[in-house]
Write a protein that holds these residues in place. Structure first.
Motif, mmCIF file in Angstrom:
data_model
loop_
_atom_site.group_PDB
_atom_site.id
_atom_site.type_symbol
_atom_site.label_atom_id
_atom_site.label_comp_id
_atom_site.label_asym_id
_atom_site.label_seq_id
_atom_site.Cartn_x
_atom_site.Cartn_y
_atom_site.Cartn_z
ATOM 1 N N PHE A 163 2.680 -22.272 -36.716
ATOM 2 C CA PHE A 163 1.225 -22.383 -36.225
ATOM 3 C C PHE A 163 -0.040 -21.138 -36.457
ATOM 4 O O PHE A 163 -0.497 -20.725 -37.258
ATOM 5 C CB PHE A 163 0.832 -23.862 -36.376
ATOM 6 C CG PHE A 163 -0.909 -24.140 -36.271
ATOM 7 C CD1 PHE A 163 -1.563 -23.534 -37.635
ATOM 8 C CD2 PHE A 163 -1.461 -23.840 -34.741
ATOM 9 C CE1 PHE A 163 -3.197 -23.752 -37.742
ATOM 10 C CE2 PHE A 163 -3.021 -23.890 -34.888
ATOM 11 C CZ PHE A 163 -3.628 -24.005 -35.936
ATOM 12 N N ASN A 164 0.630 -20.902 -35.158
ATOM 13 C CA ASN A 164 -0.116 -19.478 -34.751
ATOM 14 C C ASN A 164 -0.013 -18.536 -35.051
ATOM 15 O O ASN A 164 -1.139 -17.690 -35.602
ATOM 16 C CB ASN A 164 0.406 -19.281 -33.354
ATOM 17 C CG ASN A 164 -0.155 -18.392 -32.366
ATOM 18 O OD1 ASN A 164 -1.586 -18.339 -32.663
ATOM 19 N ND2 ASN A 164 -0.012 -18.141 -31.581
ATOM 20 N N TYR A 165 1.345 -18.117 -35.735
ATOM 21 C CA TYR A 165 1.516 -16.768 -36.582
ATOM 22 C C TYR A 165 0.680 -16.908 -37.884
ATOM 23 O O TYR A 165 -0.084 -16.023 -38.040
ATOM 24 C CB TYR A 165 2.702 -16.749 -37.272
ATOM 25 C CG TYR A 165 3.755 -16.276 -37.935
ATOM 26 C CD1 TYR A 165 3.614 -14.482 -37.655
ATOM 27 C CD2 TYR A 165 3.598 -16.659 -39.473
ATOM 28 C CE1 TYR A 165 3.696 -13.356 -39.063
ATOM 29 C CE2 TYR A 165 4.125 -15.239 -40.259
ATOM 30 C CZ TYR A 165 3.993 -14.333 -40.465
ATOM 31 O OH TYR A 165 4.287 -12.849 -41.079
ATOM 32 N N HIS A 166 1.000 -18.069 -38.842
ATOM 33 C CA HIS A 166 -0.373 -18.094 -39.433
ATOM 34 C C HIS A 166 -1.713 -17.724 -39.931
ATOM 35 O O HIS A 166 -2.094 -17.053 -40.798
ATOM 36 C CB HIS A 166 0.209 -19.804 -41.176
ATOM 37 C CG HIS A 166 1.575 -18.973 -41.404
ATOM 38 N ND1 HIS A 166 1.742 -18.552 -42.595
ATOM 39 C CD2 HIS A 166 2.696 -19.791 -41.375
ATOM 40 C CE1 HIS A 166 2.882 -18.494 -42.612
ATOM 41 N NE2 HIS A 166 3.458 -19.302 -42.104
ATOM 42 N N LEU A 167 -1.867 -18.493 -38.269
ATOM 43 C CA LEU A 167 -3.605 -18.069 -38.225
ATOM 44 C C LEU A 167 -4.005 -17.362 -37.817
ATOM 45 O O LEU A 167 -5.511 -16.545 -38.619
ATOM 46 C CB LEU A 167 -3.745 -19.072 -37.053
ATOM 47 C CG LEU A 167 -5.396 -19.319 -36.469
ATOM 48 C CD1 LEU A 167 -5.870 -20.453 -37.511
ATOM 49 C CD2 LEU A 167 -5.334 -20.595 -35.017
ATOM 50 N N ARG A 168 -3.202 -16.658 -37.086
ATOM 51 C CA ARG A 168 -3.137 -14.680 -36.501
ATOM 52 C C ARG A 168 -3.289 -14.167 -37.889
ATOM 53 O O ARG A 168 -4.266 -13.196 -38.025
ATOM 54 C CB ARG A 168 -2.334 -14.168 -35.887
ATOM 55 C CG ARG A 168 -2.083 -15.171 -34.515
ATOM 56 C CD ARG A 168 -1.501 -14.511 -33.790
ATOM 57 N NE ARG A 168 -1.838 -14.788 -32.226
ATOM 58 C CZ ARG A 168 -2.407 -14.101 -31.770
ATOM 59 N NH1 ARG A 168 -2.312 -13.236 -31.365
ATOM 60 N NH2 ARG A 168 -2.409 -14.915 -30.323
ATOM 61 N N LYS A 169 -2.746 -14.597 -38.577
ATOM 62 C CA LYS A 169 -3.324 -13.152 -39.743
ATOM 63 C C LYS A 169 -4.097 -13.046 -40.928
ATOM 64 O O LYS A 169 -4.473 -12.586 -41.502
ATOM 65 C CB LYS A 169 -1.962 -14.341 -41.454
ATOM 66 C CG LYS A 169 -0.830 -13.606 -41.067
ATOM 67 C CD LYS A 169 -0.149 -12.446 -41.190
ATOM 68 C CE LYS A 169 1.181 -11.559 -40.478
ATOM 69 N NZ LYS A 169 1.550 -10.501 -40.459
ATOM 70 N N ALA A 179 -6.687 -7.558 -47.355
ATOM 71 C CA ALA A 179 -7.279 -9.048 -47.453
ATOM 72 C C ALA A 179 -6.280 -9.959 -48.570
ATOM 73 O O ALA A 179 -6.342 -11.043 -47.881
ATOM 74 C CB ALA A 179 -7.793 -9.010 -47.307
ATOM 75 N N PHE A 180 -6.363 -10.190 -49.723
ATOM 76 C CA PHE A 180 -5.681 -10.520 -50.684
ATOM 77 C C PHE A 180 -3.655 -10.977 -50.439
ATOM 78 O O PHE A 180 -3.833 -12.501 -51.070
ATOM 79 C CB PHE A 180 -5.711 -10.337 -52.255
ATOM 80 C CG PHE A 180 -7.057 -10.420 -53.264
ATOM 81 C CD1 PHE A 180 -7.405 -11.904 -53.294
ATOM 82 C CD2 PHE A 180 -8.275 -9.521 -53.172
ATOM 83 C CE1 PHE A 180 -9.012 -12.175 -53.405
ATOM 84 C CE2 PHE A 180 -8.924 -9.842 -53.389
ATOM 85 C CZ PHE A 180 -9.503 -10.977 -53.968
ATOM 86 N N ALA A 202 -16.149 -15.414 -45.830
ATOM 87 C CA ALA A 202 -15.175 -14.388 -47.062
ATOM 88 C C ALA A 202 -13.890 -16.222 -46.572
ATOM 89 O O ALA A 202 -13.589 -15.866 -48.080
ATOM 90 C CB ALA A 202 -14.399 -13.430 -46.146
ATOM 91 N N GLY A 203 -13.899 -16.752 -45.767
ATOM 92 C CA GLY A 203 -12.926 -17.178 -46.168
ATOM 93 C C GLY A 203 -13.530 -18.949 -47.213
ATOM 94 O O GLY A 203 -12.881 -19.607 -47.937
ATOM 95 N N ALA A 204 -15.118 -18.705 -46.517
ATOM 96 C CA ALA A 204 -15.056 -20.527 -47.784
ATOM 97 C C ALA A 204 -15.686 -19.498 -49.104
ATOM 98 O O ALA A 204 -15.397 -20.892 -49.586
ATOM 99 C CB ALA A 204 -16.821 -20.093 -46.655
ATOM 100 N N LYS A 205 -15.776 -18.633 -49.287
ATOM 101 C CA LYS A 205 -15.180 -18.116 -50.500
ATOM 102 C C LYS A 205 -14.280 -17.761 -51.169
ATOM 103 O O LYS A 205 -13.942 -18.508 -52.580
ATOM 104 C CB LYS A 205 -15.863 -16.285 -50.851
ATOM 105 C CG LYS A 205 -17.059 -16.186 -50.916
ATOM 106 C CD LYS A 205 -17.313 -14.680 -50.948
ATOM 107 C CE LYS A 205 -19.441 -14.669 -50.537
ATOM 108 N NZ LYS A 205 -19.860 -13.163 -51.307
ATOM 109 N N PHE A 222 -10.959 -13.978 -42.508
ATOM 110 C CA PHE A 222 -10.748 -14.965 -42.884
ATOM 111 C C PHE A 222 -11.464 -16.755 -41.994
ATOM 112 O O PHE A 222 -12.639 -17.211 -43.026
ATOM 113 C CB PHE A 222 -10.101 -15.560 -43.823
ATOM 114 C CG PHE A 222 -9.306 -15.066 -44.760
ATOM 115 C CD1 PHE A 222 -10.401 -14.315 -45.656
ATOM 116 C CD2 PHE A 222 -8.761 -14.133 -44.801
ATOM 117 C CE1 PHE A 222 -10.405 -13.745 -47.204
ATOM 118 C CE2 PHE A 222 -8.032 -13.195 -45.881
ATOM 119 C CZ PHE A 222 -8.919 -12.691 -46.934
ATOM 120 N N VAL A 223 -11.406 -16.462 -40.890
ATOM 121 C CA VAL A 223 -11.553 -17.552 -39.611
ATOM 122 C C VAL A 223 -11.892 -16.808 -38.493
ATOM 123 O O VAL A 223 -11.168 -15.182 -38.313
ATOM 124 C CB VAL A 223 -10.128 -18.068 -39.694
ATOM 125 C CG1 VAL A 223 -10.264 -18.866 -38.438
ATOM 126 C CG2 VAL A 223 -9.361 -18.524 -40.141
#
Length: 297
Positions: free
Chosen positions: A59-65, A20-21, A83-86, A70-71
């Motif tokens: 952009f799509n590659y990073h968003l999928r990660k 996750a990190f 978790a994304g907000a934290k 987190f999203v």
């Protein structure tokens, strides 16, 4: 099932945590999270633009990660998961830039050991309330750089004191201020630190331990609040270090071993409120007496 009371971290999957990190270890993904943090929810095209991407494939590659952990996506709209907000809270709180300006201010509070004015010092995100003359330390804590960056030193210390009052009250009432887990409080009678009878709150879920004077935990008690108000003191209008019973427990006294009872005297204007607490630092009795009555005892 893991015994969390014995080991609060026993259920942490370190491999999953590392993965996750690892998903966050890229400036492009932090940019995506920041864009969602600022806009609540966005479409694919809106998020791509807000995060500063020109190439939609990249952009799509990073968003999928980030998706899933987190999203989240709902009806072609993207928003942060908890978790994304934290994660962004940490980024914004810490800022990871230049350190905040240090603080060194004399306080309107005497040292419990020598009587000199206590000082509040803030540096490298850590705050210390101590005596510059005899090296007595009455408080150590943390405050995120964001809270310092937008305030002058006086307003910063006021904000810190309010936050600590909230945190100590939460812990005393059974909620961990760090993880919202379950806390239990006890009075220690043989502590390995500067207080004689500290109230210590332990979290069964994250292992956090918070120790203070018993007096500091009493700032939410109705009888204590009323007593101070009658003598011109609003609990939420003054930093806790300006109340002697909150930073020093020299006057606290064990009056009974069975049942266990400790009396904390709070003196104001010729009158004393004697607060009796049990082993869990819960108030079991209060009594108002004059200073003359106390001397007769």
């Amino acid at each position: 099932m893991a015994d969390l009371a014995a080991d609060p971290n026993a259920d942490v999957d370190v491999e999953q945590a590392a993965a996750a990190f690892g998903s966050l270890a890229d400036e492009n993904r932090i940019a995506i999270l920041l864009a969602l943090w600022a806009a609540d929810e966005l479409s694919f095209a809106e998020l791509q633009s807000a995060a500063g991407f020109e190439d939609s494939s990249r952009f799509n590659y990073h968003l999928r990660k980030l998706l899933g952990r987190f999203v989240e996506k709902d009806d072609d709209r993207y928003r942060l998961r908890a978790a994304g907000a934290k994660a962004i809270d940490i980024v914004v709180d810490e800022r990871f830039g230049d350190t905040s300006e240090p603080v060194d201010l004399a306080l309107d509070a005497p040292c419990p050991d020598c009587g000199s004015a206590l000082h509040a010092r803030y540096e490298d995100d850590a705050i210390t309330v101590e005596c510059p003359d005899c090296d007595c330390v009455v408080h150590l804590g943390y405050f995120p750089p964001r809270g310092r960056a937008t305030r002058d030193p006086e307003a910063f210390l006021e904000a810190y004191a309010r936050r600590l009052w909230r945190d100590f009250t939460l812990a005393y009432e059974g909620t961990c201020p760090r993880c919202s887990g379950r806390t239990s409080t006890r009075v220690e009678i043989d502590p390995d630190w500067h207080l004689d009878l500290p109230a210590v709150s332990d979290c069964a879920d994250c292992g956090t331990s918070i120790g203070t004077t018993i007096g500091l935990r009493l700032l939410a008690d109705p009888a204590v609040v009323a007593f101070l108000w009658d003598h011109g003191d609003a609990v939420d209008g003054r930093p806790f270090w300006e109340f002697p019973f909150c930073i020093d427990d020299a006057d606290a006294e064990i009056v009974s071993e069975e049942p266990f009872r400790v009396v904390v005297p709070i003196e104001r204007g010729g009158e004393v409120l004697r607060v009796t607490v049990d082993r869990s630092a819960q108030v079991v009795e209060t009594a108002r007496v004059t200073n003359r009555d106390v001397r007769r005892e």
